[in-house]
Write an enzyme that holds these catalytic residues in place. Sequence first.
Site, PDB file in Angstrom:
ATOM      1  N   TRP A   1       8.816  -2.360   3.934  1.00  0.00           N
ATOM      2  CA  TRP A   1       8.073  -3.385   3.890  1.00  0.00           C
ATOM      3  C   TRP A   1       8.242  -4.907   3.478  1.00  0.00           C
ATOM      4  O   TRP A   1       7.941  -5.706   4.351  1.00  0.00           O
ATOM      5  CB  TRP A   1       7.164  -2.954   2.641  1.00  0.00           C
ATOM      6  CG  TRP A   1       5.510  -3.730   2.180  1.00  0.00           C
ATOM      7  CD1 TRP A   1       4.453  -4.014   2.812  1.00  0.00           C
ATOM      8  CD2 TRP A   1       5.293  -4.625   1.093  1.00  0.00           C
ATOM      9  NE1 TRP A   1       3.684  -5.115   3.000  1.00  0.00           N
ATOM     10  CE2 TRP A   1       3.493  -4.688   1.793  1.00  0.00           C
ATOM     11  CE3 TRP A   1       5.934  -4.580   0.140  1.00  0.00           C
ATOM     12  CZ2 TRP A   1       3.036  -5.986   0.739  1.00  0.00           C
ATOM     13  CZ3 TRP A   1       4.897  -5.017  -1.103  1.00  0.00           C
ATOM     14  CH2 TRP A   1       4.173  -5.658  -1.285  1.00  0.00           C
TER      15      TRP A   1
ATOM     16  N   LYS B   1      17.710  14.403  -5.238  1.00  0.00           N
ATOM     17  CA  LYS B   1      16.664  13.906  -5.431  1.00  0.00           C
ATOM     18  C   LYS B   1      15.311  14.375  -5.959  1.00  0.00           C
ATOM     19  O   LYS B   1      15.834  15.163  -6.404  1.00  0.00           O
ATOM     20  CB  LYS B   1      16.376  13.400  -4.049  1.00  0.00           C
ATOM     21  CG  LYS B   1      15.133  12.714  -3.592  1.00  0.00           C
ATOM     22  CD  LYS B   1      14.851  12.610  -1.975  1.00  0.00           C
ATOM     23  CE  LYS B   1      13.471  11.906  -1.496  1.00  0.00           C
ATOM     24  NZ  LYS B   1      13.599  11.682  -0.359  1.00  0.00           N
TER      25      LYS B   1
ATOM     26  N   LYS C   1       9.449  18.823  -5.746  1.00  0.00           N
ATOM     27  CA  LYS C   1       8.640  19.097  -6.235  1.00  0.00           C
ATOM     28  C   LYS C   1       8.655  21.179  -6.317  1.00  0.00           C
ATOM     29  O   LYS C   1       8.842  21.688  -6.662  1.00  0.00           O
ATOM     30  CB  LYS C   1       7.487  19.291  -5.466  1.00  0.00           C
ATOM     31  CG  LYS C   1       6.809  18.017  -5.670  1.00  0.00           C
ATOM     32  CD  LYS C   1       4.961  17.605  -5.080  1.00  0.00           C
ATOM     33  CE  LYS C   1       4.520  16.147  -5.543  1.00  0.00           C
ATOM     34  NZ  LYS C   1       3.442  16.147  -4.707  1.00  0.00           N
TER      35      LYS C   1
ATOM     36  N   ASP D   1      -1.843   2.918   2.520  1.00  0.00           N
ATOM     37  CA  ASP D   1      -2.092   2.629   3.469  1.00  0.00           C
ATOM     38  C   ASP D   1      -2.072   4.780   3.900  1.00  0.00           C
ATOM     39  O   ASP D   1      -1.648   5.922   4.082  1.00  0.00           O
ATOM     40  CB  ASP D   1      -0.370   2.786   3.577  1.00  0.00           C
ATOM     41  CG  ASP D   1       0.121   2.666   4.425  1.00  0.00           C
ATOM     42  OD1 ASP D   1      -0.355   2.666   5.832  1.00  0.00           O
ATOM     43  OD2 ASP D   1       1.439   2.513   5.003  1.00  0.00           O
TER      44      ASP D   1
ATOM     45  N   TRP E   1       4.268   0.861  10.249  1.00  0.00           N
ATOM     46  CA  TRP E   1       4.574  -0.361   9.093  1.00  0.00           C
ATOM     47  C   TRP E   1       4.784  -1.981   9.470  1.00  0.00           C
ATOM     48  O   TRP E   1       4.324  -2.733   9.270  1.00  0.00           O
ATOM     49  CB  TRP E   1       6.812   0.008   8.811  1.00  0.00           C
ATOM     50  CG  TRP E   1       6.829   1.089   8.754  1.00  0.00           C
ATOM     51  CD1 TRP E   1       7.546   2.049   9.081  1.00  0.00           C
ATOM     52  CD2 TRP E   1       7.038   0.616   7.108  1.00  0.00           C
ATOM     53  NE1 TRP E   1       8.024   3.113   7.697  1.00  0.00           N
ATOM     54  CE2 TRP E   1       7.695   1.948   7.520  1.00  0.00           C
ATOM     55  CE3 TRP E   1       6.434  -0.082   6.090  1.00  0.00           C
ATOM     56  CZ2 TRP E   1       7.895   2.799   5.782  1.00  0.00           C
ATOM     57  CZ3 TRP E   1       7.214   0.626   4.903  1.00  0.00           C
ATOM     58  CH2 TRP E   1       8.092   1.315   4.307  1.00  0.00           C
TER      59      TRP E   1
ATOM     60  N   PRO F   1       0.490  -1.486  -0.341  1.00  0.00           N
ATOM     61  CA  PRO F   1      -0.108  -0.313   0.216  1.00  0.00           C
ATOM     62  C   PRO F   1       0.550   1.176   0.116  1.00  0.00           C
ATOM     63  O   PRO F   1       1.487   1.516   0.742  1.00  0.00           O
ATOM     64  CB  PRO F   1      -0.223  -0.140   1.595  1.00  0.00           C
ATOM     65  CG  PRO F   1       0.008  -0.948   2.444  1.00  0.00           C
ATOM     66  CD  PRO F   1       0.845  -1.903   1.350  1.00  0.00           C
TER      67      PRO F   1
ATOM     68  N   GLN G   1      12.477  -0.525   0.546  1.00  0.00           N
ATOM     69  CA  GLN G   1      12.027  -1.417   1.199  1.00  0.00           C
ATOM     70  C   GLN G   1      12.257  -2.981   1.611  1.00  0.00           C
ATOM     71  O   GLN G   1      12.010  -3.157   2.535  1.00  0.00           O
ATOM     72  CB  GLN G   1      10.561  -1.986   0.418  1.00  0.00           C
ATOM     73  CG  GLN G   1       9.660  -0.990  -0.183  1.00  0.00           C
ATOM     74  CD  GLN G   1       9.456   0.597   1.342  1.00  0.00           C
ATOM     75  OE1 GLN G   1       8.571   0.077   2.272  1.00  0.00           O
ATOM     76  NE2 GLN G   1       9.010   1.733   0.817  1.00  0.00           N
TER      77      GLN G   1
END
Length: 779
Positions: free
Chosen positions: A583, A616, A619, A87, A543, A48, A579
């Site tokens: 996750w 990275k 925005k 999530d 998590w 998610p 992850q």
Amino acid sequence: MSSLPPALNFAETEEEICKQWKEQDSFRQQDKLAEERGDEEFVFFDGPPFATGLPHYGHILAGTIKDTVTRYAAMTGKRVERRAGWDCHGLPVEQEIDKMLNIKYREQVLEMGIDKYNTTCRSIVSRYTKEWETTVTRLGRWIDFENDYKTMDLPFMESVWWVFSQLWEKDMVYQGFKVMPYSTGCSTVLSNSEASQNYKDVSDPAVVVSFPIVDDDDFKGVSFIAWTTTPWTLPSNLALCVNPKLEYVQLLDKKSGNRYIMGKSRLCQIYPAMNKKKWKPAMAEELYEIEKTMLGAELKGKRYQPLFDYFAGPSEYFQVLTDSYVTDDAGTGVVHQAPAFGEDDFRVCMANGVIHKGDDSFPCPVDAGGLFTNDITIAKGVYVKDADNILIADIKERGRLVQKDSLVHSYPFCWRSETPLIYKTVNSWFVKVEEIRDQMVDHNKNIHWVPGHVGKVRFNNWCKDARDWAISRSRFWGTPLPIWTNEDFTECICIGSIAQLEELTGTKVTDLHREFIDHLEIPSQKNPDGPKLKRVDEVFDCWFESGSMPYAQKHYPFENKESFEKGFPADFIAEGLDQTRGWFYSLMVLSTALFGKQAMNNVIVNGLVLAQDGKKMSKSLKNYPDPTIVINKYGADALRMYLINSPVVRAEELKFKEAGVLGVIKEMFLPLYNAFRFFLQNMERWESETDRKFAPSLEKVRSTTNATDIWISAATQELIKFVHEEMAAYRLYTVLPALVSYVTQLTNWYVRLNRERLKGLEGEGSEAYEKRKQPTGPV
């Protein structure tokens, strides 16, 4: 059949296809047919994403990998359930709300009311999910949004409670004090994986301070000197630590006349000239004189005068301890110990009886927001990092400052609030991961990782060194911990279902969020006349919720018990490299603890998509093109192919270039389109009234002796075989290059070499030419 146009707008054509898919309900029709046929199930878990923004290139990449694998599975006769998931809880959502409502402290939420705060959190989740659906659908991904799962839904939350209750019954849960990475910006602990996500180079003050030895005539007038880059921790000092095997010296500083004890190999810290090329041993005579030499073990138990007098304590305070974690690669070889703010400090002080297990009365004068409490009078209400200069000035005024400098080093920041992390002793609920980490390492051997080194090295090492997992957060928007207890924690009850909570409280429960259950009390099960049990304050780390996803998305074990157990572990999952500590890890911990197996059999790990300049994507910096603009300009397929046919599918980095998407159009799509258009034009001509009788028969085509026909046919069959083999091994990074190579051979060589022959115009002597010379009617 009508001819294709000379040029094709790929983006517009994709939109037409998406429209047709929607009108014909193609995705669900495919699932329906697979179910009717009784196709073998291919189990896919979709991790998610946080529902707090629009999809970026990282989401697009992961979604494309998932769509590619699950489409292939469906096209090769498998039934694939593809549920979207969200999530919805945790810091990402709360931070958005805090910005919106200008909330900076926990007390502001309590004044506002948890019910109003959580209602606002819920609204922001609903706002983004529809926008995600629009973008993901336009990308051509087939995924079920109507039957999605959300971590904030009641069935999902109930299953999370069940997962936790199983750990509780297995005695894998405990409450304890530990030094944890702590975000002052979010007022909560972070997991070790979260703490490692966002390091920045910063300049911090580096000071050396003195600790005069007391009650020892042999060291009268002598001080230990310790170095630290966190002056704000000095008011909480309870001990000093030296390495028992290192050599230490007592020296006379000839400039100040002071006598210090420090590591012999660290004299260069106090006398920087020793680090320069011109330094000669004879120069030391002008700076210092070594009066004694000793091992660190000889210093154990020496007592010293505290730097501040804020905390009087037991006799165990303010003495020298020994531990091998003290090194001689920096500082003075003497480390000041503030057990409330250092993991090693806490461990060493606990091992030497300075502090005691279960006792949290030792000094920790920093509140949830990172502000000094009233205990530290000269800096009360000041943020710890801002208090450094105040404390240094006070230390200097009292003659305890030996050296002041600055150090540029890599320092962890909160990945959400962008505030510097501190390490702080907190009271948390932990899962005993250290007890099962050997099992996790063994289960990892059963997983097929792509690329392999991620599983064999990165994930394996993370599991091998796993620590107990702090799963509680002092926050509001999340699944509450289902623990009810009395004030002294002598009676604790863990609730594993809504039915159990209703039975024990006598209250109908329709929602498990804090505002609906915090007021519920449970009568003591030990003493009918005793005080009622109340729920603990914390909520789960999000998590823990995402790691519970395989069970909670099906509301296991309350529903779908048979279908879940039949399809566990999953055949396939895919997410980014980060992850491995997120996750993937939480899945492994819970599946090992609950079922004694891994949660997945095959994993594709993608790397990070960076901006073209290698930074990275941001925005605020606007250093990358808007995905929507790129899709509308070049089409989703070009973007998908650019991402899949790149190093990022091998868990490496990709510097995103819009020119790369255009390159897919030029080098792949246009040649293939033109070749197909050329094929259709000639096929239509052969099928026309005048030329149909001259068209070669299918049997003739199959029995061709033309070398290029045989070559391209063999290449086609080899490609088909290769694709099946590589897709079965989940190596997407080999499939696309093979396809690109094949299209290049087809368009640049086969069509070019056979253009005239395919038109039937190779000239006299050709079969086509001879047929065309024959009269078509009576002479």
